[in-house]
Design a protein around this motif. Structure first.
Motif, PDB file in Angstrom:
ATOM      1  N   LEU A 240      70.056 -24.791  -3.229  1.00  0.00           N
ATOM      2  CA  LEU A 240      70.237 -26.218  -2.988  1.00  0.00           C
ATOM      3  C   LEU A 240      69.166 -26.991  -3.750  1.00  0.00           C
ATOM      4  CD1 LEU A 240      70.882 -24.668  -0.045  1.00  0.00           C
ATOM      5  CD2 LEU A 240      71.508 -26.984   0.514  1.00  0.00           C
ATOM      6  N   ALA A 241      69.299 -28.316  -3.752  1.00  0.00           N
ATOM      7  CA  ALA A 241      68.276 -29.194  -4.304  1.00  0.00           C
ATOM      8  C   ALA A 241      67.985 -30.273  -3.275  1.00  0.00           C
ATOM      9  CB  ALA A 241      68.751 -29.829  -5.607  1.00  0.00           C
TER      10      ALA A 241
ATOM     11  N   VAL B 225      74.211 -28.749  -2.755  1.00  0.00           N
ATOM     12  CA  VAL B 225      74.410 -27.340  -3.099  1.00  0.00           C
ATOM     13  C   VAL B 225      74.542 -27.233  -4.613  1.00  0.00           C
ATOM     14  CG1 VAL B 225      75.913 -25.321  -2.874  1.00  0.00           C
ATOM     15  CG2 VAL B 225      75.502 -26.791  -0.891  1.00  0.00           C
ATOM     16  N   LEU B 226      73.717 -26.379  -5.222  1.00  0.00           N
ATOM     17  CA  LEU B 226      73.756 -26.162  -6.666  1.00  0.00           C
ATOM     18  C   LEU B 226      74.487 -24.880  -7.037  1.00  0.00           C
ATOM     19  CD1 LEU B 226      70.095 -27.089  -7.705  1.00  0.00           C
ATOM     20  CD2 LEU B 226      72.129 -28.553  -7.698  1.00  0.00           C
ATOM     21  N   ASP B 227      74.344 -23.841  -6.211  1.00  0.00           N
ATOM     22  CA  ASP B 227      74.959 -22.549  -6.520  1.00  0.00           C
ATOM     23  C   ASP B 227      75.115 -21.763  -5.230  1.00  0.00           C
ATOM     24  OD1 ASP B 227      76.037 -20.484  -8.036  1.00  0.00           O
ATOM     25  OD2 ASP B 227      74.089 -19.699  -8.671  1.00  0.00           O
TER      26      ASP B 227
ATOM     27  N   ASP C 173      75.104 -12.553  -4.116  1.00  0.00           N
ATOM     28  CA  ASP C 173      73.722 -12.655  -3.662  1.00  0.00           C
ATOM     29  C   ASP C 173      73.665 -13.252  -2.260  1.00  0.00           C
ATOM     30  OD1 ASP C 173      72.519 -11.660  -6.058  1.00  0.00           O
ATOM     31  OD2 ASP C 173      72.905 -13.594  -7.003  1.00  0.00           O
ATOM     32  N   PRO C 174      72.610 -12.952  -1.489  1.00  0.00           N
ATOM     33  CA  PRO C 174      72.540 -13.423  -0.103  1.00  0.00           C
ATOM     34  C   PRO C 174      72.001 -14.848   0.047  1.00  0.00           C
ATOM     35  CG  PRO C 174      70.690 -11.995  -0.542  1.00  0.00           C
ATOM     36  CD  PRO C 174      71.548 -11.985  -1.792  1.00  0.00           C
ATOM     37  N   TRP C 175      71.763 -15.578  -1.027  1.00  0.00           N
ATOM     38  CA  TRP C 175      71.188 -16.916  -0.914  1.00  0.00           C
ATOM     39  C   TRP C 175      72.135 -17.980  -1.436  1.00  0.00           C
ATOM     40  CZ3 TRP C 175      68.759 -13.136  -3.976  1.00  0.00           C
ATOM     41  CH2 TRP C 175      69.042 -13.218  -5.336  1.00  0.00           C
TER      42      TRP C 175
END
Length: 120
Positions: free
Chosen positions: A106-107, A94-96, A101-103
């Motif tokens: 990830l990376a 998880v990055l943010d 926001d609804p999202w």
């Protein structure tokens, strides 16, 4: 009339096998295959029942900066939080997780960003 269709989204990477396995598991209904071009470069591809394939091509360069193109995923069988947890268990990070926001950003295992949105 359709002028063209997207056959594949190509991803430059160091470890095509790792990313093909991650994305096949992440999306779920993919079949992986390996093929070699006329120069001897070995590619891994994930073909899906619906939509374009994901093609992982080896490159020597490291990823630099934010992706110019990324995938947005929406879970089919679970809620967004459960889907994020599942993807993290597969190797994503998880990055943010912005509150407004609804999202969730990830990376994948090589740092390629993607988003998980609520189910549609």
């Amino acid at each position: 009339m359709t002028a063209a269709r997207i056959l594949a989204v190509a991803v430059d990477c160091h470890q095509p096998d790792l990313l093909a396995e991650f994305w096949a598991a992440a999306i779920g209904n993919g079949k992986t295959r390996t093929w070699t071009d006329s120069h001897g470069t070995v590619y891994r591809q994930v073909d899906f029942e619906d939509g374009p394939a994901l093609l992982f091509q080896p490159v020597p360069e490291d990823k630099a900066g934010k992706n110019r193109l990324h995938l947005d995923l929406a879970p089919v069988e679970r809620d967004q939080r459960a889907e994020v947890e599942r993807l993290v268990m597969l190797g994503a990070k998880v990055l943010d997780d912005p509150a407004d926001d609804p999202w969730v950003v990830l990376a994948d295992p090589e740092g390629n960003e993607f988003c998980v949105l609520p189910p549609r």
